[in-house]
Design an enzyme around this catalytic site. Structure first.
Site, PDB file in Angstrom:
ATOM      1  N   HIS A  16      39.454  38.296  37.654  1.00 20.93           N
ATOM      2  CA  HIS A  16      39.008  38.344  39.062  1.00 20.93           C
ATOM      3  C   HIS A  16      38.174  39.598  39.305  1.00 20.93           C
ATOM      4  O   HIS A  16      37.138  39.552  39.966  1.00 20.93           O
ATOM      5  CB  HIS A  16      40.212  38.385  40.014  1.00 20.93           C
ATOM      6  CG  HIS A  16      41.041  37.134  40.057  1.00 20.93           C
ATOM      7  ND1 HIS A  16      42.412  37.153  39.911  1.00 20.93           N
ATOM      8  CD2 HIS A  16      40.712  35.833  40.247  1.00 20.93           C
ATOM      9  CE1 HIS A  16      42.888  35.924  40.021  1.00 20.93           C
ATOM     10  NE2 HIS A  16      41.879  35.099  40.218  1.00 20.93           N
ATOM     11  N   LYS A  40      50.139  26.102  46.747  1.00 14.23           N
ATOM     12  CA  LYS A  40      51.247  26.408  45.846  1.00 14.23           C
ATOM     13  C   LYS A  40      52.114  27.513  46.460  1.00 14.23           C
ATOM     14  O   LYS A  40      51.662  28.254  47.319  1.00 14.23           O
ATOM     15  CB  LYS A  40      50.698  26.854  44.492  1.00 14.23           C
ATOM     16  CG  LYS A  40      49.290  27.385  44.605  1.00 14.23           C
ATOM     17  CD  LYS A  40      48.588  27.711  43.345  1.00 14.23           C
ATOM     18  CE  LYS A  40      47.296  28.448  43.718  1.00 14.23           C
ATOM     19  NZ  LYS A  40      46.398  28.754  42.697  1.00 14.23           N
ATOM     20  N   ARG A  89      35.723  29.672  34.644  1.00 11.25           N
ATOM     21  CA  ARG A  89      36.117  30.131  33.311  1.00 11.25           C
ATOM     22  C   ARG A  89      35.736  29.140  32.238  1.00 11.25           C
ATOM     23  O   ARG A  89      35.300  29.483  31.170  1.00 11.25           O
ATOM     24  CB  ARG A  89      37.640  30.334  33.252  1.00 11.25           C
ATOM     25  CG  ARG A  89      38.097  31.588  33.880  1.00 11.25           C
ATOM     26  CD  ARG A  89      39.570  31.543  34.106  1.00 11.25           C
ATOM     27  NE  ARG A  89      39.906  30.562  35.120  1.00 11.25           N
ATOM     28  CZ  ARG A  89      41.100  30.411  35.636  1.00 11.25           C
ATOM     29  NH1 ARG A  89      42.088  31.141  35.186  1.00 11.25           N
ATOM     30  NH2 ARG A  89      41.334  29.524  36.569  1.00 11.25           N
ATOM     31  N   SER A 127      46.158  33.666  36.386  1.00 10.56           N
ATOM     32  CA  SER A 127      47.257  34.307  37.119  1.00 10.56           C
ATOM     33  C   SER A 127      48.591  33.637  36.821  1.00 10.56           C
ATOM     34  O   SER A 127      49.625  34.306  36.741  1.00 10.56           O
ATOM     35  CB  SER A 127      46.985  34.280  38.630  1.00 10.56           C
ATOM     36  OG  SER A 127      45.877  35.086  38.920  1.00 10.56           O
TER      37      SER A 127
HETATM   38  P1  ADP Z   1      42.767  29.795  43.849  1.00  5.66           P
HETATM   39  O1  ADP Z   1      41.998  30.326  45.014  1.00  5.66           O
HETATM   40  O2  ADP Z   1      42.291  28.427  43.408  1.00  5.66           O
HETATM   41  O3  ADP Z   1      44.258  29.939  43.964  1.00  5.66           O
HETATM   42  P2  ADP Z   1      42.593  32.178  42.232  1.00  5.66           P
HETATM   43  O4  ADP Z   1      43.004  33.054  43.344  1.00  5.66           O
HETATM   44  O5  ADP Z   1      43.458  32.204  40.989  1.00  5.66           O
HETATM   45  O6  ADP Z   1      42.322  30.664  42.606  1.00  5.66           O
HETATM   46  O7  ADP Z   1      41.141  32.574  41.778  1.00  5.66           O
HETATM   47  C1  ADP Z   1      40.058  32.718  42.674  1.00  5.66           C
HETATM   48  C2  ADP Z   1      38.782  32.402  41.924  1.00  5.66           C
HETATM   49  O8  ADP Z   1      38.692  33.192  40.749  1.00  5.66           O
HETATM   50  C3  ADP Z   1      38.646  30.955  41.459  1.00  5.66           C
HETATM   51  O9  ADP Z   1      37.297  30.558  41.601  1.00  5.66           O
HETATM   52  C4  ADP Z   1      39.036  31.013  40.004  1.00  5.66           C
HETATM   53  O10 ADP Z   1      38.425  29.969  39.243  1.00  5.66           O
HETATM   54  C5  ADP Z   1      38.479  32.368  39.619  1.00  5.66           C
HETATM   55  N1  ADP Z   1      39.144  32.954  38.457  1.00  5.66           N
HETATM   56  C6  ADP Z   1      40.455  33.007  38.164  1.00  5.66           C
HETATM   57  N2  ADP Z   1      40.687  33.632  36.996  1.00  5.66           N
HETATM   58  C7  ADP Z   1      39.484  33.992  36.512  1.00  5.66           C
HETATM   59  C8  ADP Z   1      39.030  34.628  35.311  1.00  5.66           C
HETATM   60  N3  ADP Z   1      39.861  35.020  34.358  1.00  5.66           N
HETATM   61  N4  ADP Z   1      37.708  34.812  35.173  1.00  5.66           N
HETATM   62  C9  ADP Z   1      36.861  34.380  36.122  1.00  5.66           C
HETATM   63  N5  ADP Z   1      37.187  33.755  37.249  1.00  5.66           N
HETATM   64  C10 ADP Z   1      38.483  33.559  37.453  1.00  5.66           C
END
Ligand code: ADP
Length: 160
Positions: A16, A40, A89, A127
């Site tokens: 992130h 979730k 990713r 995560s």
């Molecule tokens: P969500 O909002 O779907 O719960 P997250 O908070 O985990 O997702 O992630 C927010 C954004 O960051 C999403 O677009 C997700 O695809 C992206 N993301 C998560 N992990 C990574 C990573 N390792 N590298 C790049 N982008 C990521």
């Protein structure tokens, strides 16, 4: 130009942060939007997630961390912002991210989504995997910022 990088950030990972750093280099101002509502059940509370995000992006002068309730398109309008950033990713992210972006276009024609890919070494980070590894006491230093390691330690200490 201003952009919002929205997500759950439960917790924020180095993946992130990599996307956030890229966005901060491209845009004048970036808002890291921490979602209150998520489909979730969250491991960390909203205030814990916001706190970890704030501590992890202190080095980025043009980034602000703001939590939001409700629809991200409404949050974007409130912030007078027309652009959402999401990270991609792998192909496996694509279907969900495309669906989300298309729903957001339907909800507001005024807001666009732009995708950024992380640097290769962060591609595998997720995560949910990080939460599982934390439960098993893995060393998380290659996966998350220091503030997140501390937050996991505090949470686990409290539950023992
Ligand atoms: P969500 O909002 O779907 O719960 P997250 O908070 O985990 O997702 O992630 C927010 C954004 O960051 C999403 O677009 C997700 O695809 C992206 N993301 C998560 N992990 C990574 C990573 N390792 N590298 C790049 N982008 C990521």
């Amino acid at each position: 130009m201003k952009a919002i990088y929205p997500g759950t950030f439960d917790p924020i990972s180095l993946g992130h942060l990599n996307i956030l750093e890229k966005a901060a280099r491209i845009f004048d101002e970036v808002i890291l939007g921490v979602a209150d509502y998520t489909a979730k059940e969250n491991y960390f509370s909203l205030s814990e997630r916001v706190d970890m995000c704030q501590k992890s992006c202190q080095h980025l002068e043009n980034v602000r961390v703001i939590s939001y309730k409700g629809l991200v398109v409404d949050f974007a309008k409130e912030q007078d912002c027309k652009l959402l950033i999401r990270g991609l990713r792998a192909v496996s992210d694509f279907e969900y991210e495309l669906s989300l972006a298309l729903h957001n276009v339907k909800l507001s024609a005024y807001i666009e989504t732009m995708f950024l890919v992380p640097s290769l070494r962060y591609m595998y980070l997720s995560s949910s995997m990080i939460r599982q590894l934390a439960e098993l006491n893995a060393d998380l230093k290659d996966f998350v910022p220091t503030a997140v390691i501390e937050a996991f330690q505090q949470k686990m200490h409290r539950s023992t």
